[in-house]
Motif scaffolding. Structure first.
Motif, mmCIF file in Angstrom:
data_model
loop_
_atom_site.group_PDB
_atom_site.id
_atom_site.type_symbol
_atom_site.label_atom_id
_atom_site.label_comp_id
_atom_site.label_asym_id
_atom_site.label_seq_id
_atom_site.Cartn_x
_atom_site.Cartn_y
_atom_site.Cartn_z
ATOM 1 N N LEU A 8 0.841 -1.198 0.000
ATOM 2 C CA LEU A 8 0.000 0.000 0.000
ATOM 3 C C LEU A 8 0.878 1.250 0.000
ATOM 4 C CD1 LEU A 8 -2.720 1.401 0.050
ATOM 5 C CD2 LEU A 8 -2.736 1.131 2.542
ATOM 6 N N SER A 9 1.961 1.220 0.754
ATOM 7 C CA SER A 9 2.857 2.380 0.762
ATOM 8 C C SER A 9 3.494 2.576 -0.615
ATOM 9 C CB SER A 9 3.925 2.248 1.854
ATOM 10 O OG SER A 9 4.885 1.263 1.528
ATOM 11 N N LYS A 10 3.826 1.485 -1.295
ATOM 12 C CA LYS A 10 4.407 1.586 -2.639
ATOM 13 C C LYS A 10 3.375 2.113 -3.643
ATOM 14 C CE LYS A 10 8.382 0.307 -1.430
ATOM 15 N NZ LYS A 10 9.367 1.384 -1.301
ATOM 16 N N LEU A 11 2.141 1.618 -3.554
ATOM 17 C CA LEU A 11 1.089 2.098 -4.445
ATOM 18 C C LEU A 11 0.728 3.549 -4.140
ATOM 19 C CD1 LEU A 11 -1.080 -1.122 -4.612
ATOM 20 C CD2 LEU A 11 0.060 -0.026 -6.539
ATOM 21 N N SER A 12 0.807 3.943 -2.885
ATOM 22 C CA SER A 12 0.562 5.346 -2.524
ATOM 23 C C SER A 12 1.632 6.243 -3.135
ATOM 24 C CB SER A 12 0.536 5.517 -1.004
ATOM 25 O OG SER A 12 -0.568 4.855 -0.442
ATOM 26 N N ALA A 13 2.874 5.789 -3.093
ATOM 27 C CA ALA A 13 3.958 6.548 -3.719
ATOM 28 C C ALA A 13 3.732 6.638 -5.228
ATOM 29 C CB ALA A 13 5.306 5.898 -3.415
ATOM 30 N N ALA A 14 3.243 5.556 -5.825
ATOM 31 C CA ALA A 14 2.962 5.556 -7.257
ATOM 32 C C ALA A 14 1.865 6.557 -7.598
ATOM 33 C CB ALA A 14 2.561 4.151 -7.712
ATOM 34 N N THR A 26 5.804 10.059 -18.541
ATOM 35 C CA THR A 26 6.833 10.205 -17.510
ATOM 36 C C THR A 26 6.255 9.901 -16.136
ATOM 37 O OG1 THR A 26 7.983 11.857 -18.834
ATOM 38 C CG2 THR A 26 8.474 11.815 -16.465
ATOM 39 N N ARG A 27 5.062 10.389 -15.867
ATOM 40 C CA ARG A 27 4.439 10.146 -14.564
ATOM 41 C C ARG A 27 4.136 8.671 -14.346
ATOM 42 N NH1 ARG A 27 -0.468 13.362 -14.571
ATOM 43 N NH2 ARG A 27 -0.095 13.835 -16.763
ATOM 44 N N VAL A 28 3.671 7.987 -15.375
ATOM 45 C CA VAL A 28 3.398 6.547 -15.251
ATOM 46 C C VAL A 28 4.704 5.777 -15.089
ATOM 47 C CG1 VAL A 28 2.533 4.510 -16.484
ATOM 48 C CG2 VAL A 28 1.145 6.591 -16.381
ATOM 49 N N GLU A 29 5.726 6.177 -15.813
ATOM 50 C CA GLU A 29 7.034 5.520 -15.656
ATOM 51 C C GLU A 29 7.525 5.670 -14.216
ATOM 52 O OE1 GLU A 29 11.610 5.709 -17.367
ATOM 53 O OE2 GLU A 29 10.057 6.906 -18.363
ATOM 54 N N TYR A 30 7.458 6.865 -13.665
ATOM 55 C CA TYR A 30 7.880 7.090 -12.287
ATOM 56 C C TYR A 30 7.014 6.308 -11.303
ATOM 57 C CZ TYR A 30 10.880 10.953 -13.880
ATOM 58 O OH TYR A 30 11.847 11.717 -14.499
ATOM 59 N N ALA A 31 5.733 6.159 -11.611
ATOM 60 C CA ALA A 31 4.855 5.373 -10.753
ATOM 61 C C ALA A 31 5.323 3.922 -10.699
ATOM 62 C CB ALA A 31 3.408 5.458 -11.245
ATOM 63 N N PHE A 32 5.692 3.370 -11.846
ATOM 64 C CA PHE A 32 6.189 1.989 -11.851
ATOM 65 C C PHE A 32 7.523 1.870 -11.120
ATOM 66 C CE2 PHE A 32 2.950 0.922 -14.965
ATOM 67 C CZ PHE A 32 2.624 -0.370 -14.569
ATOM 68 N N VAL A 33 8.359 2.875 -11.217
ATOM 69 C CA VAL A 33 9.618 2.864 -10.465
ATOM 70 C C VAL A 33 9.315 2.829 -8.962
ATOM 71 C CG1 VAL A 33 11.677 4.206 -9.886
ATOM 72 C CG2 VAL A 33 10.981 3.951 -12.286
ATOM 73 N N ALA A 34 8.299 3.575 -8.546
ATOM 74 C CA ALA A 34 7.914 3.578 -7.126
ATOM 75 C C ALA A 34 7.396 2.216 -6.679
ATOM 76 C CB ALA A 34 6.846 4.650 -6.878
ATOM 77 N N MET A 35 6.875 1.428 -7.619
ATOM 78 C CA MET A 35 6.307 0.122 -7.282
ATOM 79 C C MET A 35 7.256 -1.033 -7.594
ATOM 80 S SD MET A 35 2.371 0.544 -8.637
ATOM 81 C CE MET A 35 2.842 0.600 -10.359
ATOM 82 N N ILE A 36 8.516 -0.757 -7.859
ATOM 83 C CA ILE A 36 9.452 -1.775 -8.339
ATOM 84 C C ILE A 36 9.570 -2.973 -7.393
ATOM 85 C CG2 ILE A 36 11.580 -0.811 -7.363
ATOM 86 C CD1 ILE A 36 11.217 -2.162 -10.920
ATOM 87 N N ALA A 37 9.377 -2.768 -6.109
ATOM 88 C CA ALA A 37 9.521 -3.860 -5.135
ATOM 89 C C ALA A 37 8.275 -4.720 -5.004
ATOM 90 C CB ALA A 37 9.890 -3.281 -3.770
ATOM 91 N N VAL A 38 7.193 -4.354 -5.661
ATOM 92 C CA VAL A 38 5.944 -5.105 -5.547
ATOM 93 C C VAL A 38 6.077 -6.430 -6.295
ATOM 94 C CG1 VAL A 38 3.489 -5.114 -6.148
ATOM 95 C CG2 VAL A 38 4.553 -3.020 -5.279
ATOM 96 N N LEU A 94 -5.931 -0.023 -8.297
ATOM 97 C CA LEU A 94 -5.243 -0.997 -7.446
ATOM 98 C C LEU A 94 -4.971 -0.408 -6.064
ATOM 99 C CD1 LEU A 94 -2.713 -2.645 -9.913
ATOM 100 C CD2 LEU A 94 -4.502 -3.832 -8.624
ATOM 101 N N HIS A 95 -4.518 0.835 -6.040
ATOM 102 C CA HIS A 95 -4.268 1.517 -4.773
ATOM 103 C C HIS A 95 -5.541 1.565 -3.935
ATOM 104 C CE1 HIS A 95 -4.410 5.204 -2.321
ATOM 105 N NE2 HIS A 95 -3.209 4.808 -1.953
ATOM 106 N N ASN A 96 -6.631 1.994 -4.538
ATOM 107 C CA ASN A 96 -7.888 2.121 -3.804
ATOM 108 C C ASN A 96 -8.420 0.773 -3.350
ATOM 109 O OD1 ASN A 96 -7.771 4.858 -4.037
ATOM 110 N ND2 ASN A 96 -9.282 4.995 -5.678
ATOM 111 N N TRP A 97 -8.254 -0.247 -4.170
ATOM 112 C CA TRP A 97 -8.696 -1.588 -3.809
ATOM 113 C C TRP A 97 -7.918 -2.084 -2.587
ATOM 114 C CZ3 TRP A 97 -8.187 -6.339 -7.583
ATOM 115 C CH2 TRP A 97 -8.855 -7.436 -7.054
ATOM 116 N N LEU A 98 -6.616 -1.932 -2.611
ATOM 117 C CA LEU A 98 -5.800 -2.366 -1.477
ATOM 118 C C LEU A 98 -6.123 -1.535 -0.238
ATOM 119 C CD1 LEU A 98 -3.680 -4.300 -0.471
ATOM 120 C CD2 LEU A 98 -1.914 -2.771 -1.360
#
Length: 108
Positions: A8-14, A26-38, A94-98
């Motif tokens: 949830l913290s990773k998806l929140s960062a995304a 660019t924003r979507v790319e950065y969002a995936f970088v924020a979720m890299i550990a998922v 996904l963020h809201n679901w989690l």
């Protein structure tokens, strides 16, 4: 912290990346970088993991074509603005679901 809390913290960062500055790709790319550990297989809800994996696979389906470009950037470059916007919306869903699944924990 449970694995879902960590994710949830990773998806929140995304989601934070999605509302930042820059063009949508660019924003979507950065969002995936924020979720890299998922890791999709670690979600407590397998359906959520499946949806995340499907989205990740969809967004990395093109091989890199330019030096320094990964599959994510190459795939996003080939998508229409509408498709990239849909990806951003799916990350938000996904963020809201989690978040909704963790709501009972939030009262503790």
């Amino acid at each position: 912290m449970s694995i879902d809390g960590y994710y949830l913290s990773k998806l929140s960062a995304a989601v934070g990346c999605l509302v930042g500055l820059g063009d949508i790709r660019t924003r979507v790319e950065y969002a995936f970088v924020a979720m890299i550990a998922v890791k999709p297989e670690e979600f407590s809800n397998p359906e959520m993991g499946d949806r995340y994996k499907e989205l990740f696979d969809h967004c990395t389906s093109h091989a890199a074509e330019n030096e320094g470009e990964g599959a994510l950037r190459a795939t996003l470059r080939h998508m229409s603005d509408e498709d990239v916007s849909d990806v951003a919306h799916k990350i938000f869903e996904l963020h809201n679901w989690l978040l909704s699944e963790r709501a009972p924990d939030a009262t503790m």
